[in-house]
Design an enzyme around this catalytic site. Structure first.
Site, PDB file in Angstrom:
ATOM      1  N   LYS A   1     -31.650-138.301 -23.133  1.00  0.00           N
ATOM      2  CA  LYS A   1     -30.575-137.259 -21.823  1.00  0.00           C
ATOM      3  C   LYS A   1     -30.012-138.691 -20.987  1.00  0.00           C
ATOM      4  O   LYS A   1     -30.690-139.098 -20.732  1.00  0.00           O
ATOM      5  CB  LYS A   1     -31.554-136.575 -21.292  1.00  0.00           C
ATOM      6  CG  LYS A   1     -30.639-135.381 -20.513  1.00  0.00           C
ATOM      7  CD  LYS A   1     -31.371-134.003 -19.785  1.00  0.00           C
ATOM      8  CE  LYS A   1     -30.830-133.584 -19.225  1.00  0.00           C
ATOM      9  NZ  LYS A   1     -32.059-132.317 -18.584  1.00  0.00           N
TER      10      LYS A   1
ATOM     11  N   GLU B   1     -35.735-127.597 -24.644  1.00  0.00           N
ATOM     12  CA  GLU B   1     -35.711-128.866 -23.827  1.00  0.00           C
ATOM     13  C   GLU B   1     -37.355-129.394 -23.144  1.00  0.00           C
ATOM     14  O   GLU B   1     -38.391-128.043 -23.115  1.00  0.00           O
ATOM     15  CB  GLU B   1     -34.241-128.974 -22.529  1.00  0.00           C
ATOM     16  CG  GLU B   1     -34.901-130.310 -21.789  1.00  0.00           C
ATOM     17  CD  GLU B   1     -33.773-130.040 -20.819  1.00  0.00           C
ATOM     18  OE1 GLU B   1     -33.635-130.920 -20.114  1.00  0.00           O
ATOM     19  OE2 GLU B   1     -33.216-128.963 -20.336  1.00  0.00           O
TER      20      GLU B   1
ATOM     21  N   CYS C   1     -29.439-129.606 -22.048  1.00  0.00           N
ATOM     22  CA  CYS C   1     -29.071-129.477 -21.214  1.00  0.00           C
ATOM     23  C   CYS C   1     -27.877-129.369 -20.262  1.00  0.00           C
ATOM     24  O   CYS C   1     -26.816-129.120 -20.953  1.00  0.00           O
ATOM     25  CB  CYS C   1     -30.473-129.475 -19.851  1.00  0.00           C
ATOM     26  SG  CYS C   1     -30.522-127.616 -18.692  1.00  0.00           S
TER      27      CYS C   1
END
Length: 311
Positions: free
Chosen positions: A131, A44, A165
């Site tokens: 995200k 990430e 994540c």
């Protein structure tokens, strides 16, 4: 052929230098390809950086000049998509004949997004995933993605997608990806806690897919000097300790986790293990109960400004 070699890359960004980080990406991708990998997954925010411990001087209701200056510097190190950095990564993917999945900080207008980019072995930028839900203080810095960037690509190494994540803790997002038939579930992350590995094993078992998770290792000496760090100012402090891993569809760990050092983890996977696993559990198929539960996914691009012109 159902067997393939895949890699996860555990490494830090070059502080505040996206061009140098692309150089590092190419070196590490070359290492992975030299070990036979057909796919390499990076962490990430590998490009643009995840400055763990930075607080940007923010308190509720207060944004001093230091906040704005630190954000300006972070914004300038982010990348445009497409842009010069994506062109270089695409060229490297083509040279290496390698799929590359990498986390970046994407600059779009005045907003930053935590994004994953997918590159094909022909050098093409296949697409991206933004995200959906930045976590806690990440919301100071990053905008929210929408449902228009939830791709799963049908590739020779398997149906490929990514969840970033703590998006991995969103059950409905996971279900949406399972419904797309994901087989190579990439999980770039900044979570280096002991609880991450069992979470990845759970997802592999739940989705009956291969899970490839990549996290940075970040020391104090690699933290960008222009930001204040609220965790530690010790150059030897371990700010992120990795924990990257590769998991098979029944939850077996094929590679990793590795902590406290940079690493290129490579494993051989067999896509035939996916139907073997789904024999008794297909969460979006015979183990679903659509008479009771149903998920609606809005994949419409959500634009704040829509221009209408009457002829």
């Amino acid at each position: 052929m159902t067997t393939h070699r895949v890699a996860v890359i555990q490494a830090s960004s070059v502080p505040s230098d996206s061009a140098a980080t692309v150089d590092k990406l190419i070196r590490l991708a070359t290492d992975a390809r030299g070990q036979g990998a057909e796919l390499a997954v990076f962490p990430e925010a590998f490009l643009g950086g995840y400055p763990k411990g930075a607080d940007f001087h923010i308190a509720l209701g207060a944004r001093p000049p230091e906040s704005r200056e630190e954000f300006r510097r972070y914004y300038e190190n982010a990348i445009a998509v497409p842009g010069p950095e994506t062109e270089r990564i695409g060229a490297a993917a083509a040279d290496l004949k390698l799929f590359i999945v990498v986390g970046v900080i994407e600059r779009a207008g005045g907003t930053l997004y935590c994004t994953v980019l997918f590159f094909g072995p022909d050098g093409s930028l296949l697409g991206k995933h933004r995200k959906l839900m930045p976590t806690a203080a990440e919301r100071y810095l990053w905008g929210q993605g929408d449902g228009s960037t939830l791709p799963v690509f049908d590739t020779p190494v398997g149906k490929l997608g990514a969840v970033i994540c703590w998006e991995n803790y969103m059950p409905m997002l996971r279900m949406a990806m399972y419904g797309k038939g994901i087989e190579i579930y990439c999980a770039p992350t900044a979570d280096d806690r002991p609880t991450w590995l069992p979470s990845m094993q759970h997802i592999a078992l739940e989705g009956r897919c291969f899970v490839l998770s990549s996290c940075q290792v970040l020391r104090g000496s690699e933290f960008p000097k222009e930001f204040r760090n609220e965790i530690s100012t010790d150059p030897d402090a371990q700010l992120m300790r990795g924990g990257s891993c590769i998991i098979d569809p029944l939850g077996k760990v094929l590679a990793g986790p590795v902590f406290d050092e940079e690493a290129v983890l490579v494993a051989t996977i067999d896509l035939a293990d996916i139907p073997r696993g789904r024999f008794d559990f297909d969460v979006a198929g015979h183990y679903a109960r659509p008479d009771i539960f149903k998920l609606t996914v809005n994949e419409t691009p959500l634009r704040p400004i829509v221009t209408v012109r009457e002829e």
